[in-house]
Design a protein around this motif. Sequence first.
Motif, short mmCIF file in Angstrom:
data_model
loop_
_atom_site.label_atom_id
_atom_site.label_comp_id
_atom_site.label_asym_id
_atom_site.label_seq_id
_atom_site.Cartn_x
_atom_site.Cartn_y
_atom_site.Cartn_z
N ARG A 42 17.69 37.45 -2.90
CA ARG A 42 18.62 36.49 -2.32
C ARG A 42 18.64 36.69 -0.80
NH1 ARG A 42 23.54 38.28 -5.92
NH2 ARG A 42 24.78 36.80 -4.73
N PRO A 43 17.57 36.30 -0.15
CA PRO A 43 17.40 36.64 1.28
C PRO A 43 18.52 36.12 2.18
CG PRO A 43 15.79 35.01 0.60
CD PRO A 43 16.44 35.51 -0.64
N LEU A 44 19.00 34.91 1.91
CA LEU A 44 20.02 34.36 2.80
C LEU A 44 21.32 35.15 2.69
CD1 LEU A 44 19.42 30.53 2.44
CD2 LEU A 44 18.52 32.14 4.09
N GLU A 45 21.60 35.64 1.48
CA GLU A 45 22.83 36.41 1.33
C GLU A 45 22.68 37.80 1.89
OE1 GLU A 45 23.51 35.56 -2.75
OE2 GLU A 45 24.74 33.85 -2.23
N PHE A 97 11.61 43.90 7.10
CA PHE A 97 11.46 42.46 6.89
C PHE A 97 10.03 42.14 6.47
CE2 PHE A 97 10.92 38.13 9.02
CZ PHE A 97 11.40 37.45 7.93
N MET A 113 20.00 42.15 9.41
CA MET A 113 20.59 41.76 10.68
C MET A 113 21.24 42.96 11.36
SD MET A 113 19.87 38.69 11.25
CE MET A 113 20.84 37.47 12.05
N TRP A 169 24.64 41.08 8.38
CA TRP A 169 25.31 40.68 9.62
C TRP A 169 26.72 41.25 9.64
CZ3 TRP A 169 24.33 38.71 14.25
CH2 TRP A 169 25.42 38.29 15.01
N PHE A 219 21.67 45.23 -4.28
CA PHE A 219 22.31 44.25 -5.15
C PHE A 219 21.90 42.83 -4.78
CE2 PHE A 219 25.26 47.87 -4.84
CZ PHE A 219 25.20 48.28 -6.15
N LEU A 220 21.22 42.68 -3.67
CA LEU A 220 20.95 41.34 -3.16
C LEU A 220 19.45 41.01 -3.12
CD1 LEU A 220 23.51 41.36 -0.22
CD2 LEU A 220 23.74 40.15 -2.38
N ILE A 252 15.97 40.88 4.98
CA ILE A 252 16.47 40.44 6.28
C ILE A 252 17.58 41.40 6.69
CG2 ILE A 252 17.45 38.51 7.56
CD1 ILE A 252 14.90 37.87 6.15
N ILE A 292 24.36 48.26 -0.47
CA ILE A 292 24.51 46.81 -0.37
C ILE A 292 23.23 46.07 -0.76
CG2 ILE A 292 24.93 44.90 1.21
CD1 ILE A 292 26.59 46.82 2.91
N LEU A 315 27.71 43.84 8.13
CA LEU A 315 27.57 45.27 8.36
C LEU A 315 27.37 45.58 9.84
CD1 LEU A 315 27.30 47.75 6.49
CD2 LEU A 315 24.89 47.67 7.04
N LEU A 339 21.00 38.39 4.48
CA LEU A 339 21.19 38.12 5.92
C LEU A 339 22.67 38.17 6.27
CD1 LEU A 339 19.41 35.17 7.70
CD2 LEU A 339 21.75 35.67 8.18
N LEU A 340 23.49 37.49 5.48
CA LEU A 340 24.92 37.44 5.78
C LEU A 340 25.58 38.81 5.62
CD1 LEU A 340 25.90 34.04 4.16
CD2 LEU A 340 25.49 34.56 6.56
N ALA A 341 25.24 39.49 4.53
CA ALA A 341 25.87 40.79 4.28
C ALA A 341 25.52 41.79 5.38
CB ALA A 341 25.45 41.32 2.92
#
Lengths: 250, 539, 379
Positions: free
Chosen positions: B337-340, B268, B276, B346, B333-334, B274, B330, B348, B342-344
């Motif tokens: 796009r930090p927020l995405e 981070f 998670m 999570w 590719f992101l 990010i 993963i 995982l 984070l979601l991906a």
Amino acid sequence: MNPDLMTRTLLYLDGVSVSFDGFRALNNLSFTILPGEMRAIIGPNGAGKTTMMDVVTGKTRPDAGHVIFDGKVDLTKQDEAAIASLGIGRKFQKPTVFESHTVWDNLDLAIEGARDPASTLFHMEGEERDRIEEILGIVRLRERRYELAGALSHGQKQWLEIGMLLAQNPKLLLVDEPVAGMTDAETAETADLLREIARTHSVVVVEHDMTFVRDLGVKVTVLHEGSVLAEGSLDHVSADPRVVEVYLGR
Amino acid sequence: MVLRRLLYALALACALLAPVQPAIAQADTASLIQALGEAKNYTELEQAVDALAATGDSAAVPALEALSAGALYTKKLGGAVLIGVERGADLALTDPLTGESAGTEPAGGYERIRVNNRLRRALRGAIGALTLLSPKPDVRQAAAEAVYKNRDAGALEILEEALAKESVASVRVAMIEAKAAIQLAGEADDATKLAALEIIEKRGGRESLALLGQVSANASPAVAEAAQAAVKKIQAELQWWAILQNITYGISLGSVLLLAAIGLAITFGVMGVINMAHGEMVMIGAYTTFMVQEVIRTSFPALFDVSILIALPLAFLVAGAVGVAIERGIIRFLYGRPLETLLATWGLSLILQQAVRTIFGPTNREVGNPSWMSGAFDIGQISLTYGRLWIVVFGLIVFAALMLMLRRTPLGLQMRAVTQNRRMAASMGIRTPWVDAMTFGLGSGVAGLAGVALSQIDNVSPNLGQGYIIDSFMIVIFGGVGNLWGTLVGAFTLGVVNKFLEPYAGAVLGKIFVLVFIILFIQVRPRGLFALKGRAVEQ
Amino acid sequence: MKGGFLLRGLDRGGLIFLAIVLGVGILVPALNLLVPPGNPFHVPGYAVSLVGKYLCFALLALSIDLVWGYCGILSLGHGAFFALGGYAMGMYLMRQIGARGVYANPELPDFMVFLNWKELPWYWYGFDQFWFAAIMVIAVPGALAFLLGWFAFRSRVTGVYLSIITQAMTFALLLAFFRNDMGFGGNNGLTDFKDILGYPVQAAGTRATLFFASALALALGFLLCRAIIRSKLGKVLIAIRDAESRTRFLGYRVEHYKLFVFTLSACMAGVAGALYVPQVGIINPSEFSPAQSIEMVIWVAVGGRGTLIGPVIGAILVNFGKTYFTAAIPDFWLFALGGLFIAVTLFLPKGIVGAVTDWTKRYRKTPSRPDPVAPKPAE
């Protein structure tokens, strides 16, 4: 500080210094813009042109010095939104328009008017329709008004951003490299447009393109290492040996 | 004074670690204890006691103490001598020499060895001679401490004899204190008591407090008042010790937080990713430790003490490999796009948790402590466990190693180059995708190392990582993103603050306060304690 | 002027959506109450509560979308606002039990009697009145959001920092509500409700009414969001989402806009929570867990953020899947949910609705006036 000069000027910078981690981006910078004046600011990379704009628009707080607008307001105490509301508009070096809004909505957002949430929430469309139409005509985007701003070409984005500045109807326009990435024809047209705008507004243009600056035909301020190196007509400053040295290297 | 206590602790540690008595002496003592049971009358018994005392073997002490307390028995059948504690009609038996349990048997099969007052005096002398007069300083020290605790007035005589002979300074101090304790608790004139008080006050500690509490009850006003003053002084002193103890707890917690957060400080802080699923990297490290111990337990039991050392590199590699796979599969590719991200990640983390739950089951797994990590020791009034101590050391080593890695190795240089200016780094010929994967792998691998350490103090379960993820993010942000030193300071600060809040607010409320504090702190300094400044940050 | 404001949301798409939601709101309870059991068209009671729960989740998803899809604020703490609304309603329901609790104390809820409390804590005062509870349902989450937003937005805490702060907030609340001393029932939360407004909570008629209320709340929430999005304020929100600092240079006080929309969103989430509690019959601290809040975000992502229908569809679809899989193959659900997070962010950044819109646009190939609220895939 010179109170007499200060009250007569639109923008008054006095002894402004900014440093980042020991690097002095602005070093005791002082200059003034008179009401109705158009000024070109040139200087090599790292001369502090963009930082100067950042200071005026409230993005960067100076370590020292005064920035007085309209003879009375100290801009160093205001934030970006307040400074914009005072009547200072800015066009960025890299064109920044709202890409997922239409051209029309971009202008609608920029147009003069109340900026608080309550007003915008109950704002009715159509009040500024005529003015937006007019600006669309000036920046030649009438045909593309319903297209997303993100779909415009680079030059069109530059023009849209100038259009947004017009819509804001500020007292002072700060224009950062308006012709970067434009064709020669577009550059000439932009110069015309800016001259047109300068009739009713004060304008500060930062530019690298010397032909463009010559086209503008206005007083030039040369910045170097964060302070003013020379000031005068383009011919006058290009004859200054220090300016030549700075531009051509030692 | 601290030094003196340190010496005590050292002496005590030596005593604990001292090798067992030579086998010959043991056999001799054993037969002499046996003789206690064979004595036909008090005179013979006294002779047997004297013989035991003459051996100078302190191993005989439990038997003598039991005899004095009337808890030494002879078995009617065979005449074996054992220590017995009455449990209704039965006797719980222990071997007087080894202290091992010898089962529970009906009291009817045993005969108590009787003693009279004369014999009791002899016993006291013998015990004192064996301990307070023992040739070994550590035995004398322990004996003096014991006298201090039980304040047996009968021991005064032999204590004074021992004191006259004593040459080791620390043992002498212990004996003087023991003497003072006896004087204070027993009958003595005020002057003696006041002098004793002074000695006790100097000693300090919780036991002295208990002793002084008893004094005020049955003493003259002058003594009681002095005792009160001494109590106050000792209490103030104890408060300082409590603060020190809290700091050690805080440092211990801080080192755990540091280990959990430091991998995140890389992914981070340095890369801006990010992750998670970071907590799950920690969990993977802990499960790797479990697997290593399983293999060792079944196939190479002798290696158990080094199981952690074997698990460390393995956990680093396993978690690091999973990290590289995540980055390649993963995260790459992101980027941007930090927020995405984070979601991906999570998502995982949910998958990893469920996978571990499916493979290893939902319950806690047993991970053992090697012998060098178990046990505790005291410094003055504070106690430390070896496990916690090693984790602090380990956390600092990992931190230092990472620092060195980033500052001194080519990979570290490339990492810093890529984070500062990706395009410039790429045009200098740095393979940025490779550096990304390695950096992420490094961060994950360090999380794996943290997992090995945490397996020693926390439950190894699929949820292990979840407990640390929010704390870790808080620490990295609190310390200042992109700054490893900030993470270090942040972890220890939060650890210590947390432990200081706990006594006043309770563990849960303390944690809530810390969270709220950080939330407010970020408002004041959005970029953390040690913010990076400059134009680059503005964009 | 204000009357016209809400009507602004009523274009064709809005009307269709309203018709569907209100239609479901009437039809499902009707099929439950009027059609006798055994008839193939009969909707069993548990299904009414279940779908009612989905409607509450849909409203919650809508509130998250308003801040995330339109203003770029990814809140990982909306579960806290939802739960606070739920607790406010739960407190009202607890007071309605009166002396019918296990300990038959007319004043104190059972858990307080169990903890040996002698009198009602001050913050429980007023919750015996429905109107007071109803105000608190909106005011408490709103006040918390306002407070957090006031500090955070003024200090320009954005992006992942804000997300992590909101996550820490809900985590702190989770820990707090687990404590018995807090006076909210600790671990067990609030449950064993009896009456709402004098009607038994479990009765079929009450259930049907609650269901309809949920549908109505969703419809109103949708209308409100739609009106906001189509106002100039909505345009400013999207401008903030896409280029925050540019918006500042136009003279807009970004923090005020964010604060407005964040607070409003929290109030909506609170209403959703308040409708949820009587339908499921319990509220406990697990609603505060950070994992719950992140799960809510994925509903929005699946459906399509930056569209108003997307989150509603997403919330219903994901929760239907959850109900089905956790019963049929429990071990599989977390794999599926985790996979969903990854798949949506990697392959479906605009969600289902966004993908369908893109697809139909390509199919028609007529770039007429584009949807001004289409989200930007990259954050």
